[in-house]
Design a protein around this motif. Structure first.
Motif, PDB file in Angstrom:
ATOM      1  N   CYS A 181       1.027  31.608  -9.294  1.00 17.32           N
ATOM      2  CA  CYS A 181       1.329  30.542  -8.328  1.00 17.32           C
ATOM      3  C   CYS A 181       0.421  29.334  -8.548  1.00 17.32           C
ATOM      4  O   CYS A 181      -0.737  29.483  -8.943  1.00 17.32           O
ATOM      5  CB  CYS A 181       1.156  31.062  -6.899  1.00 17.32           C
ATOM      6  N   PRO A 182       0.938  28.150  -8.284  1.00 12.93           N
ATOM      7  CA  PRO A 182       0.092  26.951  -8.409  1.00 12.93           C
ATOM      8  C   PRO A 182      -0.944  26.908  -7.292  1.00 12.93           C
ATOM      9  O   PRO A 182      -0.596  26.849  -6.116  1.00 12.93           O
ATOM     10  CB  PRO A 182       1.090  25.794  -8.293  1.00 12.93           C
ATOM     11  N   TYR A 236      12.820  43.204  -7.345  1.00 17.20           N
ATOM     12  CA  TYR A 236      12.477  44.616  -7.238  1.00 17.20           C
ATOM     13  C   TYR A 236      11.033  44.836  -7.725  1.00 17.20           C
ATOM     14  O   TYR A 236      10.504  44.066  -8.534  1.00 17.20           O
ATOM     15  CB  TYR A 236      13.417  45.467  -8.097  1.00 17.20           C
ATOM     16  N   ASN A 237      10.454  45.922  -7.235  1.00 17.41           N
ATOM     17  CA  ASN A 237       9.137  46.369  -7.724  1.00 17.41           C
ATOM     18  C   ASN A 237       8.099  45.243  -7.701  1.00 17.41           C
ATOM     19  O   ASN A 237       7.387  45.002  -8.693  1.00 17.41           O
ATOM     20  CB  ASN A 237       9.247  46.956  -9.142  1.00 17.41           C
ATOM     21  N   VAL A 238       8.023  44.553  -6.603  1.00 20.48           N
ATOM     22  CA  VAL A 238       7.076  43.439  -6.489  1.00 20.48           C
ATOM     23  C   VAL A 238       5.655  43.983  -6.384  1.00 20.48           C
ATOM     24  O   VAL A 238       5.355  44.856  -5.554  1.00 20.48           O
ATOM     25  CB  VAL A 238       7.401  42.571  -5.258  1.00 20.48           C
ATOM     26  N   ARG A 239       4.774  43.482  -7.233  1.00 18.15           N
ATOM     27  CA  ARG A 239       3.355  43.816  -7.189  1.00 18.15           C
ATOM     28  C   ARG A 239       2.575  42.516  -7.069  1.00 18.15           C
ATOM     29  O   ARG A 239       2.750  41.599  -7.885  1.00 18.15           O
ATOM     30  CB  ARG A 239       2.932  44.584  -8.448  1.00 18.15           C
ATOM     31  N   ILE A 240       1.715  42.439  -6.059  1.00 20.53           N
ATOM     32  CA  ILE A 240       1.039  41.185  -5.718  1.00 20.53           C
ATOM     33  C   ILE A 240      -0.421  41.219  -6.164  1.00 20.53           C
ATOM     34  O   ILE A 240      -1.091  42.264  -6.058  1.00 20.53           O
ATOM     35  CB  ILE A 240       1.138  40.927  -4.199  1.00 20.53           C
ATOM     36  N   VAL A 285      -1.475  34.962  -1.742  1.00 19.97           N
ATOM     37  CA  VAL A 285      -0.860  35.419  -2.994  1.00 19.97           C
ATOM     38  C   VAL A 285      -1.234  34.464  -4.124  1.00 19.97           C
ATOM     39  O   VAL A 285      -0.967  33.261  -4.063  1.00 19.97           O
ATOM     40  CB  VAL A 285       0.672  35.509  -2.850  1.00 19.97           C
ATOM     41  N   ARG A 286      -1.855  35.022  -5.166  1.00 20.03           N
ATOM     42  CA  ARG A 286      -2.211  34.227  -6.348  1.00 20.03           C
ATOM     43  C   ARG A 286      -1.211  34.429  -7.491  1.00 20.03           C
ATOM     44  O   ARG A 286      -0.887  33.492  -8.213  1.00 20.03           O
ATOM     45  CB  ARG A 286      -3.611  34.608  -6.832  1.00 20.03           C
ATOM     46  N   ASP A 287      -0.736  35.663  -7.626  1.00 14.38           N
ATOM     47  CA  ASP A 287       0.214  35.965  -8.699  1.00 14.38           C
ATOM     48  C   ASP A 287       0.965  37.237  -8.333  1.00 14.38           C
ATOM     49  O   ASP A 287       0.589  37.952  -7.394  1.00 14.38           O
ATOM     50  CB  ASP A 287      -0.502  36.118 -10.044  1.00 14.38           C
ATOM     51  N   SER A 313       2.950  29.014 -13.573  1.00 13.80           N
ATOM     52  CA  SER A 313       3.202  29.642 -14.879  1.00 13.80           C
ATOM     53  C   SER A 313       4.229  30.753 -14.732  1.00 13.80           C
ATOM     54  O   SER A 313       4.173  31.538 -13.776  1.00 13.80           O
ATOM     55  CB  SER A 313       1.897  30.221 -15.448  1.00 13.80           C
ATOM     56  N   ILE A 314       5.157  30.843 -15.698  1.00 10.72           N
ATOM     57  CA  ILE A 314       6.235  31.841 -15.649  1.00 10.72           C
ATOM     58  C   ILE A 314       6.402  32.485 -17.024  1.00 10.72           C
ATOM     59  O   ILE A 314       6.432  31.794 -18.054  1.00 10.72           O
ATOM     60  CB  ILE A 314       7.574  31.203 -15.220  1.00 10.72           C
ATOM     61  N   TYR A 315       6.508  33.798 -17.023  1.00 12.12           N
ATOM     62  CA  TYR A 315       6.911  34.549 -18.223  1.00 12.12           C
ATOM     63  C   TYR A 315       8.114  35.404 -17.853  1.00 12.12           C
ATOM     64  O   TYR A 315       8.124  36.073 -16.819  1.00 12.12           O
ATOM     65  CB  TYR A 315       5.780  35.450 -18.723  1.00 12.12           C
ATOM     66  N   MET A 316       9.152  35.401 -18.705  1.00 10.60           N
ATOM     67  CA  MET A 316      10.353  36.202 -18.496  1.00 10.60           C
ATOM     68  C   MET A 316      10.703  36.953 -19.769  1.00 10.60           C
ATOM     69  O   MET A 316      10.678  36.378 -20.872  1.00 10.60           O
ATOM     70  CB  MET A 316      11.548  35.322 -18.111  1.00 10.60           C
TER      71      MET A 316
END
Length: 417
Positions: A228-229, A393-397, A199-201, A240-243
């Protein structure tokens, strides 16, 4: 063979319940006294033979037998028999070859002194007269040819050191008693390894409720993007995080960006409307403003951090004592099949943080998509209170997030210029 005549002596207090045998021997013209303990109270001849004591006079002399004779009204007499030692062999032990260096130390070349030393060693039997002697000028030591070869090999560079033969590792046998959490810890470690490999993001909608300052917050929903680091041949990718907050209404439209190592590790945040929404603020993630209504700082969010926390808590609780662990299958979260691990601590003690916890594992992704922890009930039979709850919810990898997705200047975002 030589014989040693020993005279028994009484003990210090004058009685014969214990004492010593004083044996006098004549070896190479020198007198030597040896004291041996002896059980005087043994009167039977056979027992006295059993209690005979063996001792060493040197590395070549070993006592082989000891007989004690008792005479009425007389001191006991001991006779010891030892091996005969050739004089030349004794000299070898007492005068090693390295003493030659003392005779020629500080002399550049003194063959006459060396000859005297050699003749002395040959006479005493320490050196074979048929072997030549090597004289090294400007040296303090005259050595034998074999020793010279060894010395030359030591002085040579580089020195080749042969490694010790590798020992086959012995299998480690665990003596730890099996614990109900063992399976959960192993599953979580497997999930962590797979995530860090595959998993990269990802993107998702995060719903959370937290007990903060004794008050349980209303459910809040936010759209999240997480990178993900990772570090690979293309370089290092920072966490990195965006909300973007969706609910409740009073915080809907708020946007937050945090990138590890960027912007002095500060948050970039803006509100949705009003005068305060016309400016972008840069806040310390642990400051009181950023932590208002939050239980954890932003850099502890995400699925990977959740797995790490679950492993830490499970390993800690496993060492603290027994607990109840239940496994359930065929449970659905947002219509996706999941399995559930339920952990129960009936006893409230350190280091336990909760009475009950549930972890929901997405069967397809093998990732935890929901975690809920509950406090101990205030009264027996009462319903436990929720401490914290996080659902993805609605996890997309691996959607291919880039730096633009974590840049306040992204035109899709509404950060003020």
């Amino acid at each position: 063979m030589r014989w040693i005549l020993g005279h028994a002596a009484k003990s210090i207090d004058g009685n014969r319940s214990g004492g010593y045998i004083l044996s006098t021997s004549f070896d190479l013209g020198k007198t030597r006294v040896v004291a041996l303990p002896y059980p005087w109270n043994v009167r039977d001849k056979e027992d006295r033979m059993k209690y005979g004591y063996e001792f060493k006079r040197s590395t070549k002399a070993i006592v082989t037998a000891l007989m004690i004779f008792s005479f009425s009204g007389m001191e006991s007499v001991g006779i010891c028999q030892t091996e005969d030692i050739p004089r030349a062999e004794t000299r070898k032990t007492r005068e090693p070859v390295f003493r030659v260096s003392k005779l020629i130390r500080g002399k550049e070349s003194r063959p006459e002194i060396l000859s005297k030393a050699r003749r002395r060693l040959v006479k005493n039997g320490a050196v074979d007269s048929s072997l030549p002697t090597t004289v090294v000028p400007n040296s303090e030591v005259a050595i034998m040819p074999e020793t010279a070869a060894v010395t030359a090999s030591i002085d040579a560079t580089p020195v080749e050191v042969k490694p010790a033969p590798a020992l086959e590792p012995k299998p480690v046998v665990s003596t730890r008693t099996p614990h109900p959490l063992d399976r959960a810890v192993n599953d979580a470690r497997t999930a962590l390894t797979e995530m860090r490999t595959d998993v990269r993001d990802y993107t998702a909608v995060l719903a959370k409720r937290e007990l903060v300052d004794g008050s349980l917050s209303a459910p809040s929903y936010m759209a999240i993007k997480i990178r993900c680091p990772r570090e690979d041949q293309n370089g290092k990718t920072p966490f990195s995080i965006y909300m973007k907050f969706l609910r409740p209404k009073n915080c809907a439209g708020r946007e937050v960006i945090w990138v590890d190592g960027r912007n002095n590790n500060k948050l970039s945040v803006h509100e949705a409307g009003g005068i305060i929404g016309m400016r972008t603020f840069h806040l310390d993630p642990t400051s009181w403003i950023a932590m208002k209504g939050q239980k954890y700082p932003i850099y502890e969010a995400g699925l990977e951090n959740l797995i790490v926390k679950l492993i830490e808590k499970a390993e800690r609780d496993r060492e603290a004592g027994p607990c109840i662990v239940n496994y359930k299958e065929d449970v659905k979260i947002n219509k996706r099949p999941c399995s559930v691990i339920e952990l129960i601590h009936n006893e409230k003690k350190q280091p336990y943080e909760f009475h009950k916890a549930k972890v929901y594992i997405d069967n397809e992704f093998n990732l935890p998509v929901r975690f809920a922890a509950y406090d101990w009930p205030e009264t027996p039979g009462a319903k436990p209170k929720l401490l914290e709850e996080y659902t993805y919810y609605n996890v997309r990898i691996n959607v291919g997030l880039t730096d633009v997705d974590f840049d306040p200047a992204n035109p899709a975002y509404r950060f003020p210029n």
